[in-house]
Design an enzyme around this catalytic site. Structure first.
Site, PDB file in Angstrom:
ATOM      1  N   CYS A 182       0.006   5.380   0.819  1.00 46.26           N
ATOM      2  CA  CYS A 182      -1.043   6.254   1.343  1.00 46.26           C
ATOM      3  C   CYS A 182      -0.437   7.623   1.573  1.00 46.26           C
ATOM      4  O   CYS A 182       0.579   7.740   2.264  1.00 46.26           O
ATOM      5  CB  CYS A 182      -1.609   5.685   2.646  1.00 46.26           C
ATOM      6  SG  CYS A 182      -2.982   6.635   3.313  1.00 46.26           S
ATOM      7  N   ARG A 215       0.820  -1.209   0.000  1.00 48.31           N
ATOM      8  CA  ARG A 215       0.000   0.000   0.000  1.00 48.31           C
ATOM      9  C   ARG A 215       0.852   1.256   0.000  1.00 48.31           C
ATOM     10  O   ARG A 215       1.914   1.311   0.612  1.00 48.31           O
ATOM     11  CB  ARG A 215      -0.893   0.009   1.241  1.00 48.31           C
ATOM     12  CG  ARG A 215      -1.836   1.200   1.303  1.00 48.31           C
ATOM     13  CD  ARG A 215      -2.655   1.203   2.551  1.00 48.31           C
ATOM     14  NE  ARG A 215      -2.006   2.018   3.572  1.00 48.31           N
ATOM     15  CZ  ARG A 215      -2.555   2.295   4.749  1.00 48.31           C
ATOM     16  NH1 ARG A 215      -3.736   1.809   5.068  1.00 48.31           N
ATOM     17  NH2 ARG A 215      -1.912   3.039   5.618  1.00 48.31           N
TER      18      ARG A 215
END
Length: 124
Positions: free
Chosen positions: A104, A102
């Protein structure tokens, strides 16, 4: 060869793009805001929008014959980095066990005044 994926359970695109493309066994989604499909309006607050964004992704994954366990990478955009902890708590409800890679980060603005937008890559 690629196939356009369009789930009636997720909001329609708000521009000249599709919800997702399935290329072989790999799905690439467009970013999903926290839009409620039935109203076309954003859910309330970071928690509501995070849940709705992830539900929208789930609907697209399902339309492609996949689910959250097939997601290998997400990119998450926050309008305010101070929402990071609240966002993480909700994100963790959808991705458990073998979590995807991920990124972010905070951005200046999101379409329609959204607080969060999430896109993913999934492989079946």
């Amino acid at each position: 060869m690629n196939k356009t994926i369009a789930s009636p359970a997720a909001p329609a695109a708000v521009g000249p793009y599709c919800q997702a493309k399935l290329c072989g066994n790999t799905l690439y989604t467009s970013g999903q805001l926290g839009l409620v499909p039935e109203t076309g309006k954003l859910a309330e607050g970071i928690e509501g929008q995070a849940h709705q964004s992830l539900k929208n992704l789930g609907s697209i994954l399902k339309e492609a014959g996949m689910d959250y366990a097939d997601v290998v990478k997400t990119t998450c955009f926050l309008a305010n980095i101070s929402d990071f902890a609240a966002f993480n708590a909700i994100y963790a409800e959808y991705f458990q066990g073998e979590v995807p890679a991920r990124s972010c980060f905070a951005v200046k603005d999101l379409p329609m005044g959204g607080l969060v937008e999430i896109e993913c890559i999934a492989v079946k």
